[in-house]
Write a protein that holds these residues in place. Structure first.
Motif, PDB file in Angstrom:
ATOM      1  N   LYS A   1     103.246  27.526  20.853  1.00  0.00           N
ATOM      2  CA  LYS A   1     102.915  28.776  21.539  1.00  0.00           C
ATOM      3  C   LYS A   1     101.461  28.800  21.996  1.00  0.00           C
ATOM      4  O   LYS A   1     101.073  29.620  22.812  1.00  0.00           O
ATOM      5  CB  LYS A   1     103.152  29.912  20.546  1.00  0.00           C
ATOM      6  CG  LYS A   1     103.383  31.241  21.145  1.00  0.00           C
ATOM      7  CD  LYS A   1     103.843  32.211  20.085  1.00  0.00           C
ATOM      8  CE  LYS A   1     103.959  33.610  20.662  1.00  0.00           C
ATOM      9  NZ  LYS A   1     104.642  34.517  19.771  1.00  0.00           N
ATOM     10  N   GLY A   2     100.633  27.936  21.430  1.00  0.00           N
ATOM     11  CA  GLY A   2      99.213  27.941  21.790  1.00  0.00           C
ATOM     12  C   GLY A   2      98.372  27.739  20.539  1.00  0.00           C
ATOM     13  O   GLY A   2      98.906  27.608  19.438  1.00  0.00           O
ATOM     14  N   TYR A   3      97.057  27.676  20.744  1.00  0.00           N
ATOM     15  CA  TYR A   3      96.145  27.513  19.618  1.00  0.00           C
ATOM     16  C   TYR A   3      95.665  28.881  19.148  1.00  0.00           C
ATOM     17  O   TYR A   3      95.279  29.725  19.968  1.00  0.00           O
ATOM     18  CB  TYR A   3      94.943  26.643  20.020  1.00  0.00           C
ATOM     19  CG  TYR A   3      95.322  25.233  20.406  1.00  0.00           C
ATOM     20  CD1 TYR A   3      95.853  24.353  19.457  1.00  0.00           C
ATOM     21  CD2 TYR A   3      95.154  24.768  21.708  1.00  0.00           C
ATOM     22  CE1 TYR A   3      96.199  23.056  19.807  1.00  0.00           C
ATOM     23  CE2 TYR A   3      95.495  23.471  22.063  1.00  0.00           C
ATOM     24  CZ  TYR A   3      96.018  22.621  21.109  1.00  0.00           C
ATOM     25  OH  TYR A   3      96.362  21.337  21.454  1.00  0.00           O
ATOM     26  N   TRP A   4      95.681  29.062  17.867  1.00  0.00           N
ATOM     27  CA  TRP A   4      95.293  30.328  17.239  1.00  0.00           C
ATOM     28  C   TRP A   4      93.878  30.742  17.662  1.00  0.00           C
ATOM     29  O   TRP A   4      92.929  29.967  17.472  1.00  0.00           O
ATOM     30  CB  TRP A   4      95.379  30.139  15.723  1.00  0.00           C
ATOM     31  CG  TRP A   4      94.844  31.248  14.878  1.00  0.00           C
ATOM     32  CD1 TRP A   4      93.744  31.213  14.076  1.00  0.00           C
ATOM     33  CD2 TRP A   4      95.429  32.550  14.694  1.00  0.00           C
ATOM     34  NE1 TRP A   4      93.593  32.397  13.419  1.00  0.00           N
ATOM     35  CE2 TRP A   4      94.612  33.242  13.782  1.00  0.00           C
ATOM     36  CE3 TRP A   4      96.553  33.192  15.234  1.00  0.00           C
ATOM     37  CZ2 TRP A   4      94.877  34.546  13.372  1.00  0.00           C
ATOM     38  CZ3 TRP A   4      96.815  34.501  14.816  1.00  0.00           C
ATOM     39  CH2 TRP A   4      95.986  35.151  13.900  1.00  0.00           C
TER      40      TRP A   4
ATOM     41  N   PRO B   1      92.182  31.008  23.298  1.00  0.00           N
ATOM     42  CA  PRO B   1      92.885  31.084  24.589  1.00  0.00           C
ATOM     43  C   PRO B   1      92.376  30.065  25.610  1.00  0.00           C
ATOM     44  O   PRO B   1      93.175  29.531  26.383  1.00  0.00           O
ATOM     45  CB  PRO B   1      92.628  32.522  25.063  1.00  0.00           C
ATOM     46  CG  PRO B   1      91.568  33.075  24.184  1.00  0.00           C
ATOM     47  CD  PRO B   1      91.536  32.282  22.928  1.00  0.00           C
ATOM     48  N   GLU B   2      91.065  29.741  25.562  1.00  0.00           N
ATOM     49  CA  GLU B   2      90.556  28.783  26.568  1.00  0.00           C
ATOM     50  C   GLU B   2      91.118  27.394  26.308  1.00  0.00           C
ATOM     51  O   GLU B   2      91.545  26.690  27.218  1.00  0.00           O
ATOM     52  CB  GLU B   2      89.019  28.705  26.580  1.00  0.00           C
ATOM     53  CG  GLU B   2      88.317  29.952  27.050  1.00  0.00           C
ATOM     54  CD  GLU B   2      88.049  30.895  25.895  1.00  0.00           C
ATOM     55  OE1 GLU B   2      88.128  30.434  24.738  1.00  0.00           O
ATOM     56  OE2 GLU B   2      87.788  32.082  26.145  1.00  0.00           O
ATOM     57  N   LYS B   3      91.098  26.982  25.024  1.00  0.00           N
ATOM     58  CA  LYS B   3      91.643  25.660  24.674  1.00  0.00           C
ATOM     59  C   LYS B   3      93.123  25.603  25.037  1.00  0.00           C
ATOM     60  O   LYS B   3      93.629  24.607  25.542  1.00  0.00           O
ATOM     61  CB  LYS B   3      91.503  25.393  23.162  1.00  0.00           C
ATOM     62  CG  LYS B   3      90.105  25.027  22.755  1.00  0.00           C
ATOM     63  CD  LYS B   3      89.905  23.532  22.841  1.00  0.00           C
ATOM     64  CE  LYS B   3      88.443  23.182  22.740  1.00  0.00           C
ATOM     65  NZ  LYS B   3      87.982  22.165  23.639  1.00  0.00           N
TER      66      LYS B   3
ATOM     67  N   GLU C   1      93.527  25.058  28.641  1.00  0.00           N
ATOM     68  CA  GLU C   1      93.176  23.701  29.084  1.00  0.00           C
ATOM     69  C   GLU C   1      94.328  22.720  28.899  1.00  0.00           C
ATOM     70  O   GLU C   1      94.464  21.753  29.637  1.00  0.00           O
ATOM     71  CB  GLU C   1      92.005  23.157  28.240  1.00  0.00           C
ATOM     72  CG  GLU C   1      90.638  23.538  28.746  1.00  0.00           C
ATOM     73  CD  GLU C   1      89.561  23.182  27.717  1.00  0.00           C
ATOM     74  OE1 GLU C   1      89.716  22.191  26.974  1.00  0.00           O
ATOM     75  OE2 GLU C   1      88.570  23.927  27.665  1.00  0.00           O
ATOM     76  N   GLU C   2      95.118  22.935  27.853  1.00  0.00           N
ATOM     77  CA  GLU C   2      96.132  21.926  27.521  1.00  0.00           C
ATOM     78  C   GLU C   2      97.570  22.356  27.809  1.00  0.00           C
ATOM     79  O   GLU C   2      98.444  21.510  27.956  1.00  0.00           O
ATOM     80  CB  GLU C   2      95.982  21.520  26.046  1.00  0.00           C
ATOM     81  CG  GLU C   2      94.644  20.832  25.836  1.00  0.00           C
ATOM     82  CD  GLU C   2      94.356  20.460  24.392  1.00  0.00           C
ATOM     83  OE1 GLU C   2      95.297  20.071  23.698  1.00  0.00           O
ATOM     84  OE2 GLU C   2      93.186  20.562  23.995  1.00  0.00           O
ATOM     85  N   LEU C   3      97.782  23.658  27.843  1.00  0.00           N
ATOM     86  CA  LEU C   3      99.141  24.158  28.078  1.00  0.00           C
ATOM     87  C   LEU C   3      99.148  24.855  29.434  1.00  0.00           C
ATOM     88  O   LEU C   3      98.565  25.921  29.602  1.00  0.00           O
ATOM     89  CB  LEU C   3      99.494  25.146  26.956  1.00  0.00           C
ATOM     90  CG  LEU C   3     100.918  25.623  26.826  1.00  0.00           C
ATOM     91  CD1 LEU C   3     101.909  24.481  26.665  1.00  0.00           C
ATOM     92  CD2 LEU C   3     101.041  26.561  25.606  1.00  0.00           C
ATOM     93  N   ARG C   4      99.810  24.219  30.393  1.00  0.00           N
ATOM     94  CA  ARG C   4      99.797  24.797  31.746  1.00  0.00           C
ATOM     95  C   ARG C   4     100.611  26.083  31.799  1.00  0.00           C
ATOM     96  O   ARG C   4     101.532  26.277  30.988  1.00  0.00           O
ATOM     97  CB  ARG C   4     100.409  23.792  32.742  1.00  0.00           C
ATOM     98  CG  ARG C   4      99.605  22.505  32.893  1.00  0.00           C
ATOM     99  CD  ARG C   4     100.213  21.666  34.012  1.00  0.00           C
ATOM    100  NE  ARG C   4      99.658  20.319  34.023  1.00  0.00           N
ATOM    101  CZ  ARG C   4      98.481  19.992  34.554  1.00  0.00           C
ATOM    102  NH1 ARG C   4      97.735  20.923  35.106  1.00  0.00           N
ATOM    103  NH2 ARG C   4      98.065  18.740  34.522  1.00  0.00           N
ATOM    104  N   SER C   5     100.320  26.897  32.807  1.00  0.00           N
ATOM    105  CA  SER C   5     101.016  28.185  32.895  1.00  0.00           C
ATOM    106  C   SER C   5     102.513  27.990  33.160  1.00  0.00           C
ATOM    107  O   SER C   5     103.329  28.854  32.860  1.00  0.00           O
ATOM    108  CB  SER C   5     100.396  29.061  33.975  1.00  0.00           C
ATOM    109  OG  SER C   5     100.356  28.333  35.184  1.00  0.00           O
ATOM    110  N   ASP C   6     102.888  26.801  33.701  1.00  0.00           N
ATOM    111  CA  ASP C   6     104.320  26.553  33.926  1.00  0.00           C
ATOM    112  C   ASP C   6     105.003  25.970  32.683  1.00  0.00           C
ATOM    113  O   ASP C   6     106.169  25.575  32.738  1.00  0.00           O
ATOM    114  CB  ASP C   6     104.529  25.618  35.130  1.00  0.00           C
ATOM    115  CG  ASP C   6     103.945  24.220  34.890  1.00  0.00           C
ATOM    116  OD1 ASP C   6     103.426  23.970  33.775  1.00  0.00           O
ATOM    117  OD2 ASP C   6     104.006  23.379  35.802  1.00  0.00           O
TER     118      ASP C   6
END
Ligand code: MCA
Ligand code: AMP
Length: 505
Positions: free
Chosen positions: A359-362, A365-367, A370-375
């Motif tokens: 789901k992402g990094y705790w 949000p910036e990291k 950088e690694e998880l594209r919006s698509d």
């Protein structure tokens, strides 16, 4: 379902007297006994004030009780945060504080050292020892053996696993119920696990491989595990005749190949050997087949994504490749600069998308962006290519990372420590080939003018702040670090020049 992960992996085994764990002392723990213990722990955590969504950080030795902590967290909706038992108190402080853990569970032997960590993070402290004793089991023993499972949805968090960053701080990868469950379902099917399987489990349970790949697959299949506290060569060879499958990092297999007892007769009955977490050398794959007649099935995953690709169970398992994208996982190779998909056969960044992707990094949000594209595509940082038959090959890394015996080590973290040492002007840390660990850590130092760094003192300083597996196995003083015209340290030159340091004579 009220709690898909709990209900599917654990809850449906309630009342089952079939063995779940075969333990080193010859005893067996049934599914039912395991779930009763789980419920007692869930009550204890709730009584300790943990609410759904709270984090529980655990630095505990591998044991059936440790697995029950994981299960209890899932049942009570608590986010489980397992931590490498090798981490020092210094390393732990960050994870406990950053995650906002409400409870820190540790081995009794470490309680004094970790009490200040818990205090400064405002977490409570409980203990669980390798033998199953401790303040958690004491508090749990009179609790009810059933617990009303906390309702959760597929998008709710089940676990945090910290993964180090190439620069700066470690990142807490947030894994949802769906991430874990979808991957377990895919793997059971892809690798043909059934309730008849017995998995030889010698991996640690604080990482994706031992916890989510191995354990979740067994739970979902309703199978059993020979649950060894760690990889112990003699124990593995002793218990292998009772197993049907084994999962390991390449070091497990190279160590077994070094042992003459590991032969065709010992392994003839086995259904499957699986390898991952680090590259399996093609020569190991070939030597393994020559010795045992089995072709190791290599797969590829990450903390952020669980498993992405796998060699086939039925088709050809191709040495030096990680097989095909798993069902439901999309994989593409992209240009590192433009992000555009490259034509088949070209080398680029591996990107993946699917229900397995975190789901992402705790709190980062910036990291995450950088690694998880919006698509939905996650940029793995691994470099790869796809051959004309669809097999994915990992050819390198676009990230400065060393993998030693399956543990990830980020050079930056060690360089920061080396740079601080008296007499050191600057440093560079690289991974070089190692016969046992695949890669190992070497630190290069440049002395300050007129100074002679005390290498023994530096090794000692590493000892107090970094886990043992991260320690440089060699420190080498150089006049200067090789740099390109832009001033960037050329680690490839160091790797090439010192590549034979650990080559067997
Ligand atoms: C232990 N040591 C290590 C390592 N492990 N040093 C470097 N790298 C290591 N991996 C230290 C010990 O502290 C010891 O220090 C010395 O090296 C040798 O000890 P030894 O007894 O040989 O170690 P061991 O207990 O046998 O451990 C080696 C191991 C273990 C069995 C390979 O590291 C292991 O179980 N690794 C698996 C890691 C894993 O599960 N990775 C999955 C990550 P001293 O000399 O001072 O005594 S999940 C992942 O990567 C993704 C998602 C995926 O795809 O799976
Ligand atoms: P981690 O983030 O600790 O889970 O480590 C994931 C990394 O391990 C990946 O990004 C790869 O670089 C590496 N990895 C995992 N499995 C394999 C494999 N079969 N071959 C090569 N590298 C692998």
């Amino acid at each position: 379902m009220a709690n898909p992960l709990y209900d599917t992996l654990f809850g449906r085994h309630a009342g089952q007297t079939a063995p779940f764990l075969h333990l080193s002392d010859g005893s067996t723990l049934s599914y039912d006994a395991f779930l009763r213990l789980t419920a007692q722990y869930a009550h204890t955590f709730r009584d300790a004030g943990l609410a759904p969504g709270d984090r529980l950080a655990a630095q505990i030795e591998k044991s059936p009780q440790a697995l029950a902590v994981y299960a209890a967290c899932v049942q009570a909706g608590i986010v489980f945060l397992p931590l490498n038992t090798g981490y020092t108190a210094d390393e732990l402080e960050y994870f406990v504080t950053d995650s906002g853990a409400r409870l820190l569970l540790c081995d009794g032997a470490k309680a004094d050292a970790l009490a200040p960590v818990a205090k400064s993070a405002k977490a409570s402290l409980m203990t669980l020892n390798a033998d199953g004793s401790g303040s958690l089991p004491d508090a749990a023993k009179d609790q009810p053996e059933t617990f009303e499972t906390t309702a959760r949805g597929g998008d709710d968090l089940a676990a945090f696993l910290y993964t180090s960053g190439t620069t700066g701080r470690s990142k807490g990868a947030m894994l949802t119920q769906t991430n874990l469950l979808s991957n377990a379902e895919t793997l059971v099917d892809y690798w043909a696990f059934t309730e008849k399987d017995v998995l030889l489990h010698a991996l640690p349970i604080f990482h994706t491989h031992g916890l989510f790949v191995a354990t979740n697959v067994i739970l979902l299949a309703g199978a059993a595990m020979i649950f060894l506290p760690k990889f112990d060569q003699d124990k593995v060879i002793e218990t292998l005749p009772r197993a049907t499958t084994m999962m390991g990092v390449p070091t497990f297999y190279t160590r077994l190949l070094d042992d003459p007892r590991f032969d065709r007769a010992l392994t003839g009955h086995m259904r499957l050997f699986i390898s991952g977490s680090a590259p399996l050398l093609a020569e190991t794959h070939v030597a393994f087949e020559e010795r045992t007649g089995h072709r190791i099935l290599e797969r590829y995953g990450m903390t952020e994504t669980n498993m992405n690709t796998s060699n086939p169970y039925e088709g050809e398992r191709r040495a030096g490749t990680v097989g095909f994208p798993l069902p439901g996982v999309e994989l593409k190779i992209t240009d590192p600069d433009t992000g555009k998909t490259l034509p088949q056969g070209e080398i680029g960044l591996i990107e993946v998308r699917g229900p397995n992707v975190f789901k992402g990094y705790w709190n980062m949000p910036e990291k995450t962006a950088e690694e998880l594209r919006s698509d939905g595509f996650f940029i793995t940082g691994d470099l790869g290519q796809i051959d004309d038959q669809g097999y994915v090959q990992i050819v390198g890394r676009n990230k400065d990372l060393i993998i030693s015996g399956g543990y990830n080590i980020y050079p930056k973290e060690i360089e920061l420590l080396l740079d601080e040492q008296p007499g050191v002007l600057e440093s560079a840390v690289v991974g070089v080939p190692h016969p046992d660990f695949g890669e190992t850590v070497v630190g290069f130092l440049v002395a300050q003018k007129g100074e002679t760094p005390d290498l023994a003192a530096i090794a000692e300083a590493a000892g107090t702040s970094l886990a043992r597996f991260k320690h440089p196995r060699k420190l080498i003083v150089l006049d200067e670090l090789p740099r390109n015209t832009m001033g960037k340290v050329q680690k490839n030159i160091l790797r090439a020049e010192y590549g034979d340091l650990f080559k067997p004579a």
